[in-house]
Design a protein around this motif. Structure first.
Motif, PDB file in Angstrom:
ATOM      1  N   ARG A 360     -36.908  -9.375  -5.912  1.00  0.00           N
ATOM      2  CA  ARG A 360     -36.251  -8.390  -5.036  1.00  0.00           C
ATOM      3  C   ARG A 360     -36.536  -8.679  -3.567  1.00  0.00           C
ATOM      4  NH1 ARG A 360     -37.756  -2.416  -6.550  1.00  0.00           N
ATOM      5  NH2 ARG A 360     -36.082  -1.989  -5.053  1.00  0.00           N
ATOM      6  N   THR A 425     -39.356   2.060  -5.397  1.00  0.00           N
ATOM      7  CA  THR A 425     -38.207   2.865  -5.838  1.00  0.00           C
ATOM      8  C   THR A 425     -37.460   3.441  -4.643  1.00  0.00           C
ATOM      9  OG1 THR A 425     -39.400   3.442  -7.875  1.00  0.00           O
ATOM     10  CG2 THR A 425     -37.501   4.798  -7.285  1.00  0.00           C
ATOM     11  N   GLY A 428     -35.450   0.740  -3.119  1.00  0.00           N
ATOM     12  CA  GLY A 428     -34.274   0.470  -3.934  1.00  0.00           C
ATOM     13  C   GLY A 428     -33.167   1.489  -3.722  1.00  0.00           C
ATOM     14  N   ILE A 429     -33.538   2.759  -3.602  1.00  0.00           N
ATOM     15  CA  ILE A 429     -32.542   3.822  -3.386  1.00  0.00           C
ATOM     16  C   ILE A 429     -31.919   3.699  -2.003  1.00  0.00           C
ATOM     17  CG2 ILE A 429     -32.233   6.309  -3.152  1.00  0.00           C
ATOM     18  CD1 ILE A 429     -34.446   6.648  -5.281  1.00  0.00           C
ATOM     19  N   VAL A 432     -29.090   1.006  -1.416  1.00  0.00           N
ATOM     20  CA  VAL A 432     -27.718   1.137  -1.929  1.00  0.00           C
ATOM     21  C   VAL A 432     -26.938   2.231  -1.209  1.00  0.00           C
ATOM     22  CG1 VAL A 432     -28.371   0.281  -4.215  1.00  0.00           C
ATOM     23  CG2 VAL A 432     -28.439   2.744  -3.764  1.00  0.00           C
ATOM     24  N   ILE A 504     -24.476  -3.555  -4.471  1.00  0.00           N
ATOM     25  CA  ILE A 504     -25.025  -2.360  -5.122  1.00  0.00           C
ATOM     26  C   ILE A 504     -25.349  -2.584  -6.602  1.00  0.00           C
ATOM     27  CG2 ILE A 504     -24.542   0.034  -5.770  1.00  0.00           C
ATOM     28  CD1 ILE A 504     -23.041   0.373  -3.163  1.00  0.00           C
ATOM     29  N   PRO A 505     -24.454  -3.159  -7.427  1.00  0.00           N
ATOM     30  CA  PRO A 505     -24.787  -3.338  -8.848  1.00  0.00           C
ATOM     31  C   PRO A 505     -26.055  -4.161  -9.069  1.00  0.00           C
ATOM     32  CG  PRO A 505     -22.438  -3.644  -8.497  1.00  0.00           C
ATOM     33  CD  PRO A 505     -23.061  -3.550  -7.152  1.00  0.00           C
ATOM     34  N   ASN A 507     -28.543  -4.642  -6.941  1.00  0.00           N
ATOM     35  CA  ASN A 507     -29.699  -3.881  -6.464  1.00  0.00           C
ATOM     36  C   ASN A 507     -30.096  -2.769  -7.446  1.00  0.00           C
ATOM     37  OD1 ASN A 507     -30.143  -5.303  -4.090  1.00  0.00           O
ATOM     38  ND2 ASN A 507     -28.704  -4.047  -2.906  1.00  0.00           N
ATOM     39  N   VAL A 508     -29.125  -2.151  -8.072  1.00  0.00           N
ATOM     40  CA  VAL A 508     -29.418  -1.106  -9.057  1.00  0.00           C
ATOM     41  C   VAL A 508     -30.076  -1.706 -10.292  1.00  0.00           C
ATOM     42  CG1 VAL A 508     -28.379   0.559 -10.651  1.00  0.00           C
ATOM     43  CG2 VAL A 508     -27.622   0.479  -8.264  1.00  0.00           C
ATOM     44  N   LEU A 511     -33.580  -2.460  -9.345  1.00  0.00           N
ATOM     45  CA  LEU A 511     -34.308  -1.201  -9.161  1.00  0.00           C
ATOM     46  C   LEU A 511     -34.725  -0.614 -10.500  1.00  0.00           C
ATOM     47  CD1 LEU A 511     -35.238   1.361  -7.662  1.00  0.00           C
ATOM     48  CD2 LEU A 511     -32.850   2.124  -7.664  1.00  0.00           C
ATOM     49  N   VAL A 512     -33.799  -0.538 -11.441  1.00  0.00           N
ATOM     50  CA  VAL A 512     -34.091   0.056 -12.749  1.00  0.00           C
ATOM     51  C   VAL A 512     -35.123  -0.784 -13.506  1.00  0.00           C
ATOM     52  CG1 VAL A 512     -33.128   0.649 -14.997  1.00  0.00           C
ATOM     53  CG2 VAL A 512     -31.860   1.205 -12.902  1.00  0.00           C
TER      54      VAL A 512
END
Length: 576
Positions: A360, A425, A428-429, A432, A504-505, A507-508, A511-512
């Motif tokens: 990341r 976290t 990550g939020i 996006v 965004i996809p 990064n999500v 993140l998850v």
């Protein structure tokens, strides 16, 4: 930046050794030191044998060349716009993209990002040979190798445009710059032993120099823009050849050929000299050679004592015991074999977490402008965010140093890991959200989180796995995490191809994945630390009961003192 440079002190690792380990054993930088043929070990240098002014000069020089070369490749976000403006890999674009005059085409973006990906992987995997060479041949040889690698990298990057039809000098040259950094940086760690009472300060200066070195490319880009491109990359990299030349000269004439002795080695030397002094007292006082030896022994003991006498040893030992108790996991895997440690959940979970976080971090460094070009739907705003990031990245490493030490020294490992997961976290939020304020907030958190994360992982490894197999266990974490950075190319392909430049996809997904692994890691460490604390309390209660029966009036506090005797030498050597 690389994990390898975040071990804050060679002595801090030895202080965390398990009780069964030999106190005078030297920290090895090599993850494979037991798998290679033995070599006759050169005598390490005692700091008191070198004039004070020379030791100070060596520290200053090390800070200077680390500032100029140790981690410059991590300033990729700053130099990438220069490469784009110079048309590097523009030949990778399709005819339609050229006709539409796109700023950066798909294949060009992938190729440029591959430069940084390969460099990031090389920096981490390089920990294996760097540690081995440093252990076997000393810091001078390591520094000379760094000079050679930096020189080769500069020459390739300077003439890469001229030979682009025959050979890709950009990726290879940037990789060589990346490899040169660890050789010169890791070999500087031992300089913390030049002034043991200030080892923490020296290592903070070296760490700060590493972080700030990413600003070299930022300064170049500003010069490039101010000269309207006249000071183009070929001129810069030819001028930059002065840096490896400087490294070579100081290695040959000023820097030590062998590492300085650690505090534990100096303490052992004092003990040996005191034993020798006791022996001489049995000789005749009229024996002139014996008197000479006695005077020499007393002189050595006095020199070492003065070198280490900045702080009371028992006080440091007590402080170190308190830090170990606060961690909650100290010694969890001490005394185990390498295989047992690597196959344990302690190692597997921290390695998975490190792989994801490093991926990341490096993915963001390489793609910060393209991500915010899409998120903010504005090239101008993305350039402003990128420029802010270029400045904040080196500053974040410097600003965070004292706070990192405070957190690690005064909180439990469970708390530190929980804080890492929480901040990651939040990053990550924020990453996006398509808002300018979120972009700046994200960068501020990111540049502070990055050094904190790397330092926390090395601190975790030293506390949990101990000193005996530290090089191998920690080296494998670094190496695997570095190799998995090749996944960046796949993430770039997904972002620019499958998701049509939408970050965004990806990064999500990251993140998850990081959140799930992070929660599992924190949960495991929390459960183990609670179990360890409960077992220790039960053992102390049992011993207190036994002591009460045998010695009426004894209390639990005395039992604790007996179970944790203070070694006056254990805490010497400075801070983290």
């Amino acid at each position: 930046m690389s994990l390898l440079h975040r071990v804050s002190s060679t002595e801090s690792i030895s202080r965390l050794a398990s009780p069964g380990e030999e106190r005078s054993r030297r920290l090895s930088f090599s993850p494979v030191n037991e798998w290679i043929p033995p070599r006759k070990e050169e005598e390490a240098v005692s700091a008191f044998e070198v004039p004070r002014w020379m030791r100070m000069l060596q520290v200053v020089i090390a800070v200077i060349y680390c500032l100029l070369s140790a981690g410059i490749v991590f300033g990729f976000a700053a130099i990438k716009p220069v490469f784009i403006q110079e048309g590097v890999y523009r030949d990778q674009c399709t005819k339609d993209e050229l006709d539409n005059n796109v700023e950066v085409c798909y294949n060009q973006e992938l190729r440029l990002n591959l430069m940084f990906t390969v460099a990031a992987v090389g920096t981490n995997v390089c920990a294996l040979p760097v540690g081995t060479i440093l252990d076997r041949y000393g810091p001078r040889v390591s520094g000379i190798i760094s000079s050679v690698l930096l020189t080769a990298g500069c020459l390739l990057l300077a003439f890469a445009w001229d030979m682009k039809d025959r050979f890709d000098g950009y990726i290879t040259g940037y990789l060589l710059l990346a490899l040169g950094g660890p050789f010169v940086f890791i070999s500087s760690f031992q300089l913390s032993n030049t002034f043991p009472q200030y080892s923490g300060l020296i290592l903070a200066l070296l760490t700060g120099a590493f972080d700030t070195s990413s600003a070299v490319f930022l300064i170049y880009r500003l010069i490039y823009e101010s000269t309207e491109g006249k000071f183009w990359p070929k001129k810069f990299f030819l001028v930059y050849l002065a840096v490896p030349a400087f490294v070579l000269v100081v290695q040959l004439f000023i820097m030590p050929a062998q590492s300085y002795k650690t505090v534990s080695e100096l303490v052992k030397q004092v003990e040996q000299e005191e034993d020798a002094l006791d022996q001489t007292r049995h000789d005749s006082i009229h024996d002139r050679p014996t008197q000479t030896r006695t005077e020499r022994t007393q002189s050595i003991v006095s020199e070492v004592t003065n070198l280490l006498s900045s702080k009371d040893g028992s006080s440091q030992a007590h402080t170190q015991e308190q830090k170990q108790a606060k961690s909650g996991v100290h010694g969890a895997m001490h005394g185990r074999t390498v295989v047992e440690q690597v196959l344990s959940p302690w190692w597997i979970l921290i390695t998975l977490f490190t792989i994801l976080q490093m991926l990341r971090i490096n993915y963001f460094v390489a793609t910060v402008r393209s991500q915010y070009t899409y998120l903010l739907q504005s090239r101008e705003l993305a350039i402003q965010v990128n420029s802010f990031f270029d400045v904040a990245l080196p500053l974040g490493g410097i600003i965070s140093i004292p706070f990192i030490g405070i957190v690690l020294d005064n909180t439990s490992t469970t708390f530190v890991l929980g804080l890492l997961v929480t901040i990651a976290t939040c990053i990550g939020i924020l990453g996006v959200l398509p808002y300018t304020w979120a972009a700046y907030a994200n960068i501020c958190l990111f540049v502070l989180y990055r050094p904190f994360y790397y330092t926390a992982v090395s601190d975790y490894a030293s506390r949990v796995f101990g000193f005996e197999n530290f090089g191998k266990v920690y080296g494998f974490i670094i190496c695997l995490s570095g190799l998995f950075n090749f996944a960046q190319s796949g993430l770039d392909a997904l972002t620019h191809g499958t998701f049509r430049n939408n970050p965004i996809p990806v990064n999500v997904i990251l993140l998850v994945a990081a959140f799930v692994v992070g929660v599992a890691l924190v949960g495991f460490v929390w459960s183990q630390s609670r179990g360890s604390a409960r077992e220790e309390l039960e053992e102390e209660a049992e011993e207190a009961d036994e002591r009460t029966r045998l010695v009426p009036g004894a209390d639990v506090e005395r039992v604790r003192e007996d179970r944790h005797p203070v070694d006056v030498h254990a805490g010497e050597g400075g801070g983290r």
